[in-house]
Each structure stands twice: as C-alpha cells, then as structure tokens.
Design a protein around this motif. Structure first.
Motif, PDB file in Angstrom:
ATOM      1  N   LEU A 161       0.835  -1.197   0.000  1.00  0.00           N
ATOM      2  CA  LEU A 161       0.000   0.000   0.000  1.00  0.00           C
ATOM      3  C   LEU A 161       0.873   1.252   0.000  1.00  0.00           C
ATOM      4  N   PRO A 162       0.369   2.353  -0.556  1.00  0.00           N
ATOM      5  CA  PRO A 162       1.123   3.613  -0.518  1.00  0.00           C
ATOM      6  C   PRO A 162       1.452   4.007   0.919  1.00  0.00           C
ATOM      7  N   ALA A 163       2.551   4.719   1.094  1.00  0.00           N
ATOM      8  CA  ALA A 163       3.031   5.062   2.436  1.00  0.00           C
ATOM      9  C   ALA A 163       1.967   5.742   3.290  1.00  0.00           C
ATOM     10  N   ALA A 164       1.158   6.602   2.674  1.00  0.00           N
ATOM     11  CA  ALA A 164       0.141   7.335   3.437  1.00  0.00           C
ATOM     12  C   ALA A 164      -0.900   6.405   4.051  1.00  0.00           C
ATOM     13  N   LEU A 165      -1.090   5.220   3.454  1.00  0.00           N
ATOM     14  CA  LEU A 165      -2.100   4.275   3.931  1.00  0.00           C
ATOM     15  C   LEU A 165      -1.483   3.040   4.583  1.00  0.00           C
ATOM     16  N   ASN A 166      -0.169   3.023   4.695  1.00  0.00           N
ATOM     17  CA  ASN A 166       0.536   1.814   5.110  1.00  0.00           C
ATOM     18  C   ASN A 166       0.922   1.883   6.588  1.00  0.00           C
ATOM     19  N   GLY A 167       0.172   1.163   7.418  1.00  0.00           N
ATOM     20  CA  GLY A 167       0.409   1.201   8.859  1.00  0.00           C
ATOM     21  C   GLY A 167       1.776   0.688   9.262  1.00  0.00           C
ATOM     22  N   MET A 168       2.302  -0.314   8.546  1.00  0.00           N
ATOM     23  CA  MET A 168       3.616  -0.849   8.887  1.00  0.00           C
ATOM     24  C   MET A 168       4.712   0.171   8.601  1.00  0.00           C
ATOM     25  N   VAL A 169       4.560   0.936   7.528  1.00  0.00           N
ATOM     26  CA  VAL A 169       5.522   2.006   7.239  1.00  0.00           C
ATOM     27  C   VAL A 169       5.514   3.032   8.362  1.00  0.00           C
ATOM     28  N   HIS A 170       4.322   3.410   8.823  1.00  0.00           N
ATOM     29  CA  HIS A 170       4.212   4.389   9.909  1.00  0.00           C
ATOM     30  C   HIS A 170       4.855   3.859  11.188  1.00  0.00           C
ATOM     31  N   LEU A 171       4.641   2.569  11.470  1.00  0.00           N
ATOM     32  CA  LEU A 171       5.226   1.980  12.672  1.00  0.00           C
ATOM     33  C   LEU A 171       6.747   1.934  12.562  1.00  0.00           C
TER      34      LEU A 171
END
Length: 253
Positions: A94-104
């Motif tokens: 998923l795009p970074a803005a929607l990607n919870g794992m990227v945010h974590l």
C-alpha cells in the motif's frame, strides 16, 4: 429521398455510431465495476472510527480504523513476512500514506526494517519479537512482531495460529487489552479481509478459553483480558467487522 433527408441520414450515421460506442463503453465499465469485490466498492470509513463487534467470555472484540503506531495500548501486535528488499515501501505494498507498517517503522526510526533486513528477526511463521520502545516513540507501551513466513506461501489459515500466539503473549505479559494489526495488505498481499479477521478472532478466543480452563484448574494465573482491538484500514473496516462477527457467533452457538 430529398437532400435534407439524405443529410440527416448521413449525420445520424456518423454521430449515431459515436453515441453507440460511448454507450457500449459506459456499459462495459459499469459491468466491470459491478464484478469488483464488495470491499472494493464500499465507502471508506473515517480514521478513528471504532465499534465493538461482539463480546465472548467477557472480552470485547473491537474494530478500529487506525494504524499500529497510533493506538494507546499496553501491547500492540503487528505482523510481518520474511524480508524482501523494500517490501513494505514498494508496490504492490500500500502507498506510504495508507501503510500502517511504514508508519510503525518510521515511529521506531527504521528499527523494524533494520532487524528484518539484517536477519536478526527473520519473520518465519509464528516467530515473535518483543520490542519495548523508548517512552514517546509510539503510543503503545510494547510492540510484538509476529512472523508470517514466506509471502508466496501465505494462506489465511495461518492467522488462526497467529491470533493464538498473540493472545498467549498478551497473557504472559499480563495485559488486559491489546491491539492487533495483521498488516497483510500493507505488505501487498491481496488477502480475503473478512476471513483473515475471522481467523484471527477465532485464534484469540480459542487460546483465551484454554487459558481460562487452566486457571479454573489452578494451573495458571493471569489478569483477565477485557478487550482486543483489531485494526483495519479505512476501506476494510466493515468487511473486517463481518468476519469478526462471524467468529464471535461461532463461539456463541
């Protein structure tokens, strides 16, 4: 046929064909849209929306539209596959803005990518890694990573065992509430949302019932579990909720 009628006929022939082509195109796209999975057609749900989909053995099973870096809980569970280069950053993830794992990962200053890429945490199926972030890093007090193994061999059946592992680790840590993020879609795997949510819920409930059985026999101690929060993206909240309700109902019959 007079000249006016001839001109009209020619004009209709030219423009009528264009109209028919446009109508055919509209019908084609309408048909394609109608064949899309239901979860791709539903409206997105606002971030922060929550709902308790059911309660079993005193445990409320809640759905929440939120990422794993932004939930204030004693324990946040997140799932990862075995590492491949850039797997959570590049399509089909998923795009970074929607990607919870990227945010974590960003909240932990790249720690998740570092331990995965270096092989310190391989992410084999059901492998676990407990992280206690410095205060203020994430809203969760502790992060539990659970491996999903080889992404090419993933099946939703695995998520029942993943749910059980999450519950047993939560009991071992003595928490009364934990949040769970499967992060499968974040990794670019087109998994069946409702079935995954259902299997996770079933694994959690079954493992908790085993724990209650042991406590009843005086072979285990533990703080009562009061709530489990299953995280979902804005486009998948209601679909996940249907899976959770199905799982809860299966234990109520």
């Amino acid at each position: 046929m007079n000249s006016i009628n001839v001109g009209y006929a020619r004009s209709f022939e030219r423009h009528g064909k264009k109209v028919l082509i446009i109508l055919a195109t509209v019908l084609l796209f309408s048909s394609v849209y109608a064949q899309q999975p239901v979860e791709n057609q539903v409206k997105t749900t606002a971030i922060g929306t929550s709902k308790v989909w059911g309660t079993v053995n005193g445990v409320a099973i809640e759905g929440l539209v939120q990422g794993p870096a932004a939930v204030a809980v004693p324990l946040q569970v997140a799932c990862v596959f075995e590492y491949t280069e850039g797997d959570i950053f590049n399509p089909p993830a998923l795009p970074a803005a929607l990607n919870g794992m990227v945010h974590l990962d960003e909240a932990l200053k790249g720690l998740i990518t570092e331990v995965r890429k270096s092989g310190k945490f391989a992410g084999h199926a059901l492998e676990t890694l407990l992280i206690t972030p410095p205060k203020g890093t994430t809203k969760a007090t502790r992060i539990l990573l659970i491996g999903l193994g080889d992404r090419s061999k993933f099946t939703p059946d695995l998520m029942t065992s993943v749910g059980s592992v999450a519950l047993r680790e939560a009991v071992r840590l003595g928490v009364s509430h934990f949040a769970f993020a499967s992060d499968i879609k974040d990794a670019g795997i087109d998994s069946p949302t409702a079935l995954v949510a259902s299997n996770v819920t079933k694994g959690i409930i079954a493992a908790y019932r085993t724990q209650l059985f042991l406590q009843g026999k005086k072979y285990a101690n533990g703080k009562p579990l009061t709530k489990v929060t299953l995280l979902a993206g804005p486009a998948f909240f209601n679909t996940a909720g249907e899976g959770i309700k199905e799982a809860v109902a299966s234990f109520s019959n």
